[in-house]
Design a protein around this motif. Structure first.
Motif, mmCIF file in Angstrom:
data_model
loop_
_atom_site.group_PDB
_atom_site.id
_atom_site.type_symbol
_atom_site.label_atom_id
_atom_site.label_comp_id
_atom_site.label_asym_id
_atom_site.label_seq_id
_atom_site.Cartn_x
_atom_site.Cartn_y
_atom_site.Cartn_z
ATOM 1 N N LYS A 48 0.848 -1.197 0.000
ATOM 2 C CA LYS A 48 0.000 0.000 0.000
ATOM 3 C C LYS A 48 0.878 1.239 0.000
ATOM 4 O O LYS A 48 1.835 1.328 0.752
ATOM 5 N N GLN A 52 -2.751 5.402 -0.296
ATOM 6 C CA GLN A 52 -3.733 4.317 -0.163
ATOM 7 C C GLN A 52 -3.993 3.985 1.301
ATOM 8 O O GLN A 52 -5.130 3.745 1.712
ATOM 9 N N TRP A 53 -2.919 3.961 2.086
ATOM 10 C CA TRP A 53 -3.041 3.654 3.516
ATOM 11 C C TRP A 53 -3.856 4.730 4.231
ATOM 12 O O TRP A 53 -4.728 4.440 5.030
#
Length: 82
Positions: A48, A52-53
């Motif tokens: 990730k 995205q995280w």
């Protein structure tokens, strides 16, 4: 359960008297929506990106906050998952 509990489909908002019911049902909600990863892993998982995280983390927080009654919201509004 009490008649004054606000329901949203099959989920209800956390109020001072229903935490023991709300918690396991909220856990089910985040797992069913695939939002559990930021809750069970403290650090970003492999594969990730930071963006995205962060997005996954924010989605999990939003899901949980959605089901907290406004009378309790001020007590938890500053908490984050990671």
């Amino acid at each position: 359960m009490e008649d004054n509990i606000t329901h949203d489909g099959d989920m209800f908002k956390l109020i001072p008297i229903n935490y023991s019911y709300w918690k396991p049902m909220m856990e089910d909600q985040v797992y069913c929506k695939d939002l559990h990863v930021p809750i069970i892993y403290k650090d970003k998982v492999e594969g990730k990106s930071d963006a995205q995280w962060e997005l996954l983390n924010r989605k999990a927080i939003a899901m949980i906050r959605k089901y907290i009654d406004k009378s309790l919201f001020d007590h938890v509004s500053t908490y984050t998952i990671n």
